[in-house]
Design a protein around this motif. Structure first.
Motif, PDB file in Angstrom:
ATOM      1  N   LYS A 573       0.828  -1.199   0.000  1.00  0.00           N
ATOM      2  CA  LYS A 573       0.000   0.000   0.000  1.00  0.00           C
ATOM      3  C   LYS A 573       0.864   1.251   0.000  1.00  0.00           C
ATOM      4  CE  LYS A 573      -3.917  -2.188   2.326  1.00  0.00           C
ATOM      5  NZ  LYS A 573      -4.848  -2.133   3.490  1.00  0.00           N
ATOM      6  N   SER A 574       0.285   2.321  -0.470  1.00  0.00           N
ATOM      7  CA  SER A 574       1.035   3.567  -0.601  1.00  0.00           C
ATOM      8  C   SER A 574       1.308   4.182   0.766  1.00  0.00           C
ATOM      9  CB  SER A 574       0.252   4.565  -1.464  1.00  0.00           C
ATOM     10  OG  SER A 574       0.042   4.060  -2.758  1.00  0.00           O
ATOM     11  N   TYR A 575       2.427   4.920   0.826  1.00  0.00           N
ATOM     12  CA  TYR A 575       2.756   5.659   2.041  1.00  0.00           C
ATOM     13  C   TYR A 575       1.912   6.934   2.115  1.00  0.00           C
ATOM     14  CZ  TYR A 575       6.965   2.790   2.704  1.00  0.00           C
ATOM     15  OH  TYR A 575       7.831   1.748   2.920  1.00  0.00           O
ATOM     16  N   LEU A 576       1.772   7.444   3.318  1.00  0.00           N
ATOM     17  CA  LEU A 576       1.135   8.735   3.525  1.00  0.00           C
ATOM     18  C   LEU A 576       2.156   9.832   3.220  1.00  0.00           C
ATOM     19  CD1 LEU A 576      -1.314  10.391   4.547  1.00  0.00           C
ATOM     20  CD2 LEU A 576      -0.290  10.259   6.847  1.00  0.00           C
ATOM     21  N   VAL A 592       2.268  18.621   7.055  1.00  0.00           N
ATOM     22  CA  VAL A 592       0.893  18.725   6.601  1.00  0.00           C
ATOM     23  C   VAL A 592       0.607  17.539   5.686  1.00  0.00           C
ATOM     24  CG1 VAL A 592      -0.824  20.177   5.475  1.00  0.00           C
ATOM     25  CG2 VAL A 592       1.087  21.226   6.719  1.00  0.00           C
ATOM     26  N   PRO A 593      -0.380  16.677   6.010  1.00  0.00           N
ATOM     27  CA  PRO A 593      -0.708  15.540   5.123  1.00  0.00           C
ATOM     28  C   PRO A 593      -1.261  16.022   3.783  1.00  0.00           C
ATOM     29  CG  PRO A 593      -1.593  15.199   7.328  1.00  0.00           C
ATOM     30  CD  PRO A 593      -1.132  16.623   7.264  1.00  0.00           C
ATOM     31  N   VAL A 594      -1.026  15.226   2.767  1.00  0.00           N
ATOM     32  CA  VAL A 594      -1.432  15.546   1.403  1.00  0.00           C
ATOM     33  C   VAL A 594      -2.690  14.759   1.072  1.00  0.00           C
ATOM     34  CG1 VAL A 594      -0.736  15.530  -1.028  1.00  0.00           C
ATOM     35  CG2 VAL A 594       0.947  16.002   0.751  1.00  0.00           C
ATOM     36  N   GLU A 595      -3.647  15.422   0.423  1.00  0.00           N
ATOM     37  CA  GLU A 595      -4.882  14.766   0.008  1.00  0.00           C
ATOM     38  C   GLU A 595      -4.620  13.875  -1.221  1.00  0.00           C
ATOM     39  OE1 GLU A 595      -7.652  14.985   1.649  1.00  0.00           O
ATOM     40  OE2 GLU A 595      -7.046  16.571   3.044  1.00  0.00           O
ATOM     41  N   THR A 596      -5.452  12.852  -1.401  1.00  0.00           N
ATOM     42  CA  THR A 596      -5.309  11.961  -2.553  1.00  0.00           C
ATOM     43  C   THR A 596      -6.660  11.379  -2.935  1.00  0.00           C
ATOM     44  OG1 THR A 596      -4.185   9.991  -3.398  1.00  0.00           O
ATOM     45  CG2 THR A 596      -4.823   9.980  -1.086  1.00  0.00           C
ATOM     46  N   ASP A 597      -6.816  11.057  -4.213  1.00  0.00           N
ATOM     47  CA  ASP A 597      -8.005  10.369  -4.711  1.00  0.00           C
ATOM     48  C   ASP A 597      -7.655   9.042  -5.377  1.00  0.00           C
ATOM     49  OD1 ASP A 597      -6.753  11.239  -6.981  1.00  0.00           O
ATOM     50  OD2 ASP A 597      -8.497  12.224  -7.865  1.00  0.00           O
ATOM     51  N   GLY A 598      -6.438   8.564  -5.164  1.00  0.00           N
ATOM     52  CA  GLY A 598      -5.998   7.312  -5.761  1.00  0.00           C
ATOM     53  C   GLY A 598      -5.106   7.499  -6.980  1.00  0.00           C
ATOM     54  N   ALA A 621       7.538  10.983   3.023  1.00  0.00           N
ATOM     55  CA  ALA A 621       6.687   9.800   3.050  1.00  0.00           C
ATOM     56  C   ALA A 621       6.840   9.147   4.418  1.00  0.00           C
ATOM     57  CB  ALA A 621       7.061   8.830   1.949  1.00  0.00           C
ATOM     58  N   LEU A 622       5.730   8.932   5.114  1.00  0.00           N
ATOM     59  CA  LEU A 622       5.746   8.305   6.435  1.00  0.00           C
ATOM     60  C   LEU A 622       6.010   6.809   6.251  1.00  0.00           C
ATOM     61  CD1 LEU A 622       5.299   8.528   9.505  1.00  0.00           C
ATOM     62  CD2 LEU A 622       2.848   8.173   9.078  1.00  0.00           C
ATOM     63  N   THR A 623       7.237   6.359   6.592  1.00  0.00           N
ATOM     64  CA  THR A 623       7.641   4.975   6.349  1.00  0.00           C
ATOM     65  C   THR A 623       7.363   4.066   7.543  1.00  0.00           C
ATOM     66  OG1 THR A 623       9.886   5.536   7.057  1.00  0.00           O
ATOM     67  CG2 THR A 623       9.397   5.653   4.689  1.00  0.00           C
ATOM     68  N   THR A 624       7.597   4.546   8.742  1.00  0.00           N
ATOM     69  CA  THR A 624       7.319   3.740   9.948  1.00  0.00           C
ATOM     70  C   THR A 624       6.578   4.600  10.963  1.00  0.00           C
ATOM     71  OG1 THR A 624       9.468   4.305  10.941  1.00  0.00           O
ATOM     72  CG2 THR A 624       9.345   2.265   9.637  1.00  0.00           C
ATOM     73  N   LEU A 625       5.708   3.981  11.675  1.00  0.00           N
ATOM     74  CA  LEU A 625       4.943   4.646  12.734  1.00  0.00           C
ATOM     75  C   LEU A 625       4.904   3.710  13.932  1.00  0.00           C
ATOM     76  CD1 LEU A 625       3.154   7.016  13.630  1.00  0.00           C
ATOM     77  CD2 LEU A 625       1.192   5.783  12.671  1.00  0.00           C
ATOM     78  N   GLY A 632      -0.199   2.243   4.100  1.00  0.00           N
ATOM     79  CA  GLY A 632      -1.639   2.219   4.267  1.00  0.00           C
ATOM     80  C   GLY A 632      -2.150   3.082   5.391  1.00  0.00           C
ATOM     81  N   VAL A 633      -1.290   3.795   6.125  1.00  0.00           N
ATOM     82  CA  VAL A 633      -1.734   4.662   7.212  1.00  0.00           C
ATOM     83  C   VAL A 633      -2.475   5.853   6.628  1.00  0.00           C
ATOM     84  CG1 VAL A 633      -0.987   6.147   9.121  1.00  0.00           C
ATOM     85  CG2 VAL A 633       0.108   3.927   8.742  1.00  0.00           C
ATOM     86  N   THR A 634      -3.643   6.159   7.168  1.00  0.00           N
ATOM     87  CA  THR A 634      -4.460   7.263   6.680  1.00  0.00           C
ATOM     88  C   THR A 634      -4.127   8.545   7.431  1.00  0.00           C
ATOM     89  OG1 THR A 634      -6.242   6.760   8.242  1.00  0.00           O
ATOM     90  CG2 THR A 634      -6.283   5.656   6.091  1.00  0.00           C
ATOM     91  N   LYS A 635      -4.717   9.630   6.964  1.00  0.00           N
ATOM     92  CA  LYS A 635      -4.498  10.932   7.597  1.00  0.00           C
ATOM     93  C   LYS A 635      -5.097  10.964   9.001  1.00  0.00           C
ATOM     94  CE  LYS A 635      -6.907  14.287   6.018  1.00  0.00           C
ATOM     95  NZ  LYS A 635      -7.454  15.399   5.182  1.00  0.00           N
ATOM     96  N   GLU A 636      -6.236  10.340   9.185  1.00  0.00           N
ATOM     97  CA  GLU A 636      -6.863  10.323  10.495  1.00  0.00           C
ATOM     98  C   GLU A 636      -6.014   9.552  11.507  1.00  0.00           C
ATOM     99  OE1 GLU A 636      -8.254   9.647   7.666  1.00  0.00           O
ATOM    100  OE2 GLU A 636      -9.645  11.333   7.410  1.00  0.00           O
TER     101      GLU A 636
END
Length: 660
Positions: A573-576, A592-598, A621-625, A632-636
């Motif tokens: 899955k894509s990174y945030l 600041v997170p970036v919006e996306t529509d796929g 790109a957020l690689t580890t959390l 696959g980590v979302t903005k929320e």
């Protein structure tokens, strides 16, 4: 008549004079023109007065012999008609000589010592006629006869009656019967009229069909029953073959406009708002969609798999890449290593594209860039066999090894020389002029893959990169999958025939060196393409961003391909994605997170909030959390973890800009 005794003459001159005095005497034929006949009523003069001749010199009158009897006088001899075929007119008899018996004066004659002028050559007659008379009337008759014979064979019988009694006469061929001639081809008007008539007949009998559209990736729908009759589709309405050309991909949407953007109203806009689809009147409702021709989900999935193999960006090259890793250069036979590699790398595949990819990947695993010879300026030329076992080469060695293996495998491949924006290239500053044209210093390949398409690739840049006089080995697959048009942004061949662009255009040296923008581009890191983000379709593309512009800066990125899937074609899955900024006047850093529509990623940030001039902003790109893979980590989820106050994060850098 009584016999007259011929008089005796004492001299030849007396005889000539006597003969000249006789009227019925016929002079022998002479080349000179005979004198004209005497006018009617003229008499001989017995005087001995000299008679002027044609030259104006007095000629003495020759006395007549008294022994000659007088000649009988004729009463009023008829006047002869004047000849019209003579070249000179007859000199009229002077009035003073009328009534004399002496002959009239001779006409003016040219001196006998002067030769007569040559007459112009006469054209030979195409239809010779014999026994022509030497008169002007006969010439006119002859001319009229020829014209009548050639123009009107029937009416010329009256003109040729005078020649029918001649023993030799040319008989013309009978007139050709017009009924026996072949028919003439139809004229242009007749052809147009016939074509219009046939078109009118076809319009009355043919059934109007919908235009045939391309069905490159549309599945074949099986017919389960009798299909209901449908009205013909309009050309402007898309068919299912158009809608489902790439059915696995959602419709491509443009990102929304900037936050502060308001579309200005114009005088061309209507004051009435357009009605929604649910509020459309029943009279404007479109015809029902035929359900019988709709494909099933299984057929759509099958088409999606076939479509992914046609695109190099999302094609699965795991098979040729795995084969290329099984044959290191130290395990190759010493005899004919090129032939051996051509067999083991390309033999398992029937596709020319997979064969070309296997050779490309093998070069990455087994050949390193020869930085010692490159920076020491002592590059040695080696054959393809020597380079394979030596394991080091510069760009020319990479290209020659690739060409040797590809040609032994039956592929069409050439080495392309030119200029490359690699090590040592410095982008131009804004407004700086490019250097003189020098398309040298680099080498790459062009190989013919599936469907006869020529593909540009760079095995040297695909194997790694050079920095700080050191070679960094890392696989760069987009140097094989990049389109020829984008490949030409960093490669300029010395031969204009080696661009291989889809539009056939040949860019100029200035256009290539300056690039798509007049200034230094933003810095893009290599792992962006591996995550499915295009390094050629983003904004802003300039490296420097003005802070005090007073506007809103749109940061926008897209996928490398419309049907590229991160889980199927990537690593998961894509990174945030987040923008690292420094706040107003650079006093507060923030992510600041970036919006996306796929397909698109975007965010709008006021220029003053980016930071202060001289600072640098990044695309992260957020690689580890919390020590876990962040794919696959979302903005929320990111905000929830950040607000908890207890977290750990790691970042990967994708792009970088500088504030001015």
């Amino acid at each position: 008549m009584a016999e007259v005794e011929e008089p005796k003459f004492n001299s030849l001159a007396d005889r000539i004079a006597a003969l000249n005095g006789q009227k019925n005497f016929t002079a022998p034929p002479s080349t000179k023109r005979p004198p004209p006949p005497p006018p009617p009523g003229a008499r001989k003069s017995t005087s001995q007065a000299p008679i002027p001749n044609g030259n104006g010199i007095a000629r003495p009158q020759i006395p007549q012999n008294p022994n000659l009897p007088p000649r009988p006088q004729k009463q009023n001899p008829p006047s002869l008609p004047q000849r019209t075929n003579t070249s000179e007119s007859v000199v009229e008899t002077p009035s003073s000589l009328i009534g004399r018996d002496a002959p009239p004066p001779l006409p003016n004659r040219r001196s006998s010592t002067q030769p007569s002028p040559a007459l112009p050559t006469r054209r030979p007659s195409a239809q010779p006629f014999h026994n022509r008379r030497g008169s002007n009337s006969s010439e006119v008759s002859h001319i009229s006869t020829i014209s009548n014979l050639s123009l009107n064979p029937v009416s010329s019988r009256t003109s040729t009656t005078s020649t029918e009694t001649q023993p030799a006469r040319r008989v013309l061929a009978p007139s050709l019967d017009q009924a026996k001639l072949p028919p003439l081809p139809p004229s242009r008007k007749e052809r147009e009229a016939q074509a219009a008539k046939e078109a009118a007949e076809r319009e009355g009998t043919e059934i109007i069909k919908a235009p045939l559209l391309s069905t490159r990736s549309a599945p074949a729908v099986p017919q389960t029953g009798s299909r209901p009759s449908l009205p013909p589709r309009l050309p402007s309405r898309p068919t299912h073959s158009q809608v489902n050309d790439n059915p696995s991909v959602a419709p491509r949407r443009l990102p929304p406009p900037p936050t502060g953007f308001v579309r200005p109203a114009t005088t061309f806009e209507s004051s009435r708002k357009p009605s929604l689809p649910g509020q459309r009147p029943s009279s404007e409702a479109p015809p029902p969609v035929p359900i019988s021709s709709r494909p099933t989900f299984a057929q759509i999935d099958a088409v999606a798999v076939r479509t992914s193999t046609d695109c190099l960006l999302c094609r699965d090259f795991s098979a040729p890449d795995s084969v290329a890793a099984q044959y290191p250069n130290h395990s190759l036979p010493r005899h004919d290593p090129v032939g051996y590699l051509a067999n083991v790398l390309c033999g398992p595949f029937s596709s020319a594209t997979d064969k070309a990819r296997a050779i490309f990947t093998w070069c990455h695993h087994n050949i390193a860039y020869n930085v010692e010879e490159f920076f020491g300026k002592c590059i040695k030329g080696r054959s393809a066999d020597e380079t394979i076992f030596y394991g080091k080469a510069v760009c020319q060695g990479y290209a020659e090894v690739y060409q040797a293996i590809a040609q032994r495998a039956g592929l069409q491949c050439i080495v392309v020389g030119g200029h490359g924006k690699g090590y040592g290239y410095k982008p131009l500053a804004k407004g700086e002029r490019p250097p003189p044209k020098d398309a040298t210093g680099h080498a790459w390949n062009a190989v013919c893959i599936d469907n006869g398409e020529w593909k540009l690739l760079d095995a040297c840049w695909g194997a790694g990169s050079v920095g700080n006089e050191q070679y960094n080995k890392h696989f760069t697959p987009y140097m094989f999958t990049l389109s020829n048009d984008l490949f030409g942004l960093s490669h300029y061949p010395s031969n204009d025939q080696h661009f291989f662009r889809n539009d056939g255009r040949i860019p100029s040296w200035e256009e290539y060196y300056i690039g798509p923008l007049n200034g230094e581009p933003a810095e893009v890191f290599g792992n962006v393409t591996e995550e499915g983000i295009s390094k050629f379709n983003f904004s802003p593309m300039e490296k420097h961003i003005p802070v005090y512009s007073g506007g809103v800066v749109r940061f926008q990125f897209s996928k490398i391909c419309e049907h590229w899937d991160p889980e199927r074609h990537g690593r998961g899955k894509s990174y945030l994605l987040l923008m690292k900024i420094h706040g107003l006047d650079g006093r507060k850093e923030d992510l600041v997170p970036v919006e996306t529509d796929g397909f698109w990623w975007w965010i709008d940030i006021p220029a003053r909030d980016l930071g202060a001039p001289g600072q640098t902003i990044f695309l992260y790109a957020l690689t580890t959390l919390n020590k876990k893979d962040a794919r696959g980590v979302t903005k929320e989820e990111y905000y929830r973890t950040k607000n908890s106050g207890c977290y750990s994060m790691n970042w990967g850098i994708y792009m970088k800009w500088e504030l001015v």
